[in-house]
Design a protein around this motif. Structure first.
Motif, PDB file in Angstrom:
ATOM      1  N   THR A  59       0.835  -1.188   0.000  1.00  0.00           N
ATOM      2  CA  THR A  59       0.000   0.000   0.000  1.00  0.00           C
ATOM      3  C   THR A  59       0.870   1.238   0.000  1.00  0.00           C
ATOM      4  OG1 THR A  59      -0.087   0.144   2.401  1.00  0.00           O
ATOM      5  CG2 THR A  59      -1.802  -1.156   1.326  1.00  0.00           C
ATOM      6  N   GLY A  60       0.286   2.322  -0.448  1.00  0.00           N
ATOM      7  CA  GLY A  60       1.002   3.586  -0.468  1.00  0.00           C
ATOM      8  C   GLY A  60       1.422   4.031   0.911  1.00  0.00           C
ATOM      9  N   ALA A  61       0.581   3.757   1.894  1.00  0.00           N
ATOM     10  CA  ALA A  61       0.909   4.163   3.261  1.00  0.00           C
ATOM     11  C   ALA A  61       2.185   3.471   3.731  1.00  0.00           C
ATOM     12  CB  ALA A  61      -0.249   3.838   4.200  1.00  0.00           C
ATOM     13  N   ILE A  62       2.305   2.197   3.462  1.00  0.00           N
ATOM     14  CA  ILE A  62       3.496   1.456   3.875  1.00  0.00           C
ATOM     15  C   ILE A  62       4.721   1.954   3.109  1.00  0.00           C
ATOM     16  CG2 ILE A  62       4.583  -0.827   3.897  1.00  0.00           C
ATOM     17  CD1 ILE A  62       2.446  -0.477   6.008  1.00  0.00           C
ATOM     18  N   ALA A  63       4.556   2.158   1.800  1.00  0.00           N
ATOM     19  CA  ALA A  63       5.691   2.614   0.990  1.00  0.00           C
ATOM     20  C   ALA A  63       6.188   3.971   1.460  1.00  0.00           C
ATOM     21  CB  ALA A  63       5.293   2.681  -0.481  1.00  0.00           C
ATOM     22  N   LEU A  64       5.273   4.860   1.810  1.00  0.00           N
ATOM     23  CA  LEU A  64       5.685   6.188   2.245  1.00  0.00           C
ATOM     24  C   LEU A  64       6.299   6.171   3.642  1.00  0.00           C
ATOM     25  CD1 LEU A  64       2.700   8.207   0.830  1.00  0.00           C
ATOM     26  CD2 LEU A  64       5.055   8.254   0.031  1.00  0.00           C
ATOM     27  N   VAL A  65       5.894   5.232   4.469  1.00  0.00           N
ATOM     28  CA  VAL A  65       6.454   5.148   5.822  1.00  0.00           C
ATOM     29  C   VAL A  65       7.836   4.509   5.788  1.00  0.00           C
ATOM     30  CG1 VAL A  65       6.188   4.001   8.055  1.00  0.00           C
ATOM     31  CG2 VAL A  65       4.244   5.142   7.005  1.00  0.00           C
ATOM     32  N   VAL A  66       8.004   3.471   4.994  1.00  0.00           N
ATOM     33  CA  VAL A  66       9.281   2.757   5.000  1.00  0.00           C
ATOM     34  C   VAL A  66      10.315   3.366   4.060  1.00  0.00           C
ATOM     35  CG1 VAL A  66       8.205   0.584   5.682  1.00  0.00           C
ATOM     36  CG2 VAL A  66       8.615   1.050   3.263  1.00  0.00           C
ATOM     37  N   ALA A  67       9.909   4.276   3.188  1.00  0.00           N
ATOM     38  CA  ALA A  67      10.871   4.889   2.266  1.00  0.00           C
ATOM     39  C   ALA A  67      12.011   5.591   2.996  1.00  0.00           C
ATOM     40  CB  ALA A  67      10.167   5.834   1.311  1.00  0.00           C
ATOM     41  N   PRO A  68      11.721   6.416   3.992  1.00  0.00           N
ATOM     42  CA  PRO A  68      12.840   7.046   4.714  1.00  0.00           C
ATOM     43  C   PRO A  68      13.731   6.033   5.443  1.00  0.00           C
ATOM     44  CG  PRO A  68      10.792   8.187   5.196  1.00  0.00           C
ATOM     45  CD  PRO A  68      10.449   6.938   4.439  1.00  0.00           C
ATOM     46  N   VAL A  69      13.134   4.958   5.947  1.00  0.00           N
ATOM     47  CA  VAL A  69      13.930   3.926   6.630  1.00  0.00           C
ATOM     48  C   VAL A  69      14.884   3.272   5.644  1.00  0.00           C
ATOM     49  CG1 VAL A  69      13.815   1.699   7.823  1.00  0.00           C
ATOM     50  CG2 VAL A  69      12.169   3.493   8.375  1.00  0.00           C
TER      51      VAL A  69
END
Length: 147
Positions: A59-69
């Motif tokens: 999901t987009g939410a997961i991709a946006l949260v884990v991108a900085p990590v």
């Protein structure tokens, strides 16, 4: 019944491939990592069990949260972050926190989805620099179709 299940599984699998690849690009990881993660998530849900209309894909939410990590610490921390998120999700499921979702107003859910769409759109903006003019025309047509 089996025919319906197999066809729905194929449709989801075919839709999952471009979604996993695009969210992998947003997260800044190799698309193979996104495909593997999506496959693992889908197989886990199929074995553990799910419900109607349950979304268990990238999901987009997961991709946006884990991108900085992924960008700051690498893929190793990305895997640990996703596992930790899964543990939180399982814990909340066991505790029955999903029942509280009925108290969230519809406007809050619509706002969340709209904010997510804005974040995904802004994540794509760096890819729209130094491209041929036809790309801008296609983006405009695509946005017009969605509106």
């Amino acid at each position: 019944m089996l025919r319906t299940e197999v066809l729905s599984g194929l449709v989801v699998a075919l839709a999952l491939i471009p979604e996993a690849i695009s969210f992998s690009i947003i997260a800044g990881v190799d698309p193979r990592v996104g495909l593997f993660a999506s496959f693992t998530m889908a197989v886990t849900i199929s074995l553990v069990g799910g419900r109607r209309a349950m979304i268990s894909a990238a999901t987009g939410a997961i991709a946006l949260v884990v991108a900085p990590v992924a960008q700051q610490h690498g893929v190793e921390y990305l895997v640990a972050t996703v596992i930790l998120g899964g543990l939180f999700q399982a814990t909340l499921g066991v505790l029955g926190v999903a029942r509280l979702m009925r108290f969230l107003p519809r406007s809050v859910m619509v706002g969340f989805v709209n904010a997510l769409a804005i974040l995904i759109f802004t994540a794509q903006l760096p890819y729209l620099t130094d491209v041929p003019w036809s790309v801008y025309a296609l983006v405009t047509v695509g946005l017009a179709l969605m509106v």
